[in-house]
Design a protein around this motif. Structure first.
Motif, short mmCIF file in Angstrom:
data_model
loop_
_atom_site.label_atom_id
_atom_site.label_comp_id
_atom_site.label_asym_id
_atom_site.label_seq_id
_atom_site.Cartn_x
_atom_site.Cartn_y
_atom_site.Cartn_z
N SER A 2 0.44 5.51 3.27
CA SER A 2 0.67 5.28 4.29
C SER A 2 2.75 4.75 4.32
O SER A 2 2.77 5.32 3.57
N THR A 3 2.73 4.74 5.55
CA THR A 3 4.80 5.51 5.50
C THR A 3 4.85 3.99 6.66
O THR A 3 4.29 2.70 6.86
N HIS A 30 -0.19 2.74 8.32
CA HIS A 30 0.90 2.81 7.70
C HIS A 30 1.15 1.47 7.77
O HIS A 30 1.01 0.42 8.44
#
Length: 252
Positions: A2-3, A30
């Motif tokens: 995940s960003t 994300h």
């Protein structure tokens, strides 16, 4: 993986953002360091989180608290209007993910937010609009478009099989046999892990799939038959009971 995406708020409590998606687009996993209200004007968006899935029909919204890992799947051409909200703007903003009703007032306030200045005087009209938006967000009504994901691998396997064969008349006996479990044990674990009965989960899974297929332009009759309903009227009755209107009226 995940960003994490960040926003700079300066003085204002939220940042408005407009974006249109094409059918079939996806946003990978994300998260944001702020809360997010995603309002869908057209098309359907599926929001996946580690806890489950949400389907956002047109005219509704999804609320994502700060730090929520999520991914998006787009059905139809989607026009989205988003508010990225400072998590410190209010102490009583919703604490969990939820599909929400967007009132006519909130819809117009979201439109107005795009013309608000980044800096404004205390007590000014602009400040009052910002505060009124937060007031409306605090009072949003949650809607039942959430499909919780069970925790155990056994029930996850069962739920995926149901999604893959959604037209099958899945009874609790059939489901229990599929995972070599007694009906009583299945019922107990399913209720404990999803807060829904097995039958409620299946009906909700069918409704969410129906929303996606109707947004793709499929006829009501085709969707009804594809999802295992015996007739157009049986499907319409289920849809009206949950949504308050018929499928054709809802997507008109």
């Amino acid at each position: 993986m995940s960003t994490t995406l960040s926003f700079s708020f300066h003085q204002r409590p939220f940042v408005p953002y407009a974006h249109d998606y094409l059918h079939g687009e996806r946003e990978p996993w994300h998260q944001h360091d702020c809360a997010q209200l995603l309002h869908i004007l057209s098309g359907v968006v599926r929001v996946d989180t580690p806890e489950g899935s949400w389907v956002v029909p047109p005219g509704r919204g999804v609320w994502l608290p700060a730090g929520t890992q999520h991914a998006l799947r787009i059905t139809g051409n989607v026009a989205a209007r988003t508010l990225f909200i400072d998590p410190l703007a209010r102490a009583d903003l919703p604490a969990s993910c939820q599909i929400v009703q967007i009132t006519p007032l909130l819809r117009e306030l979201i439109v107005a937010a795009f013309s608000l200045p980044e800096n404004y005087a205390p007590g000014s009209r602009d400040e009052r609009i910002y505060e009124l938006v937060l007031d409306e967000i605090r009072g949003m009504q949650a809607l039942p478009f959430y499909l919780p994901e069970p925790h155990s691998e056994t029930l996850k396997k069962l739920c995926q099989q149901i999604r893959d064969t959604i037209a099958e008349p899945w009874s609790s006996a059939q489901a229990a046999a599929f995972i070599n479990m007694s009906e009583k044990t299945l019922s107990r674990h399913f209720q404990r892990q999803t807060a829904l009965t097995f039958g409620e989960w299946v009906r909700r899974a069918r409704l969410m799939e129906a929303l996606v297929r109707l947004a793709q332009g499929h006829s009501v009759l085709r969707v009804a038959l594809d999802l295992g309903y015996g007739s157009h009227s049986a499907f319409t009755a289920m849809f009206r009971r949950v949504m308050g209107v018929s499928p054709s009226d809802y997507f008109r």
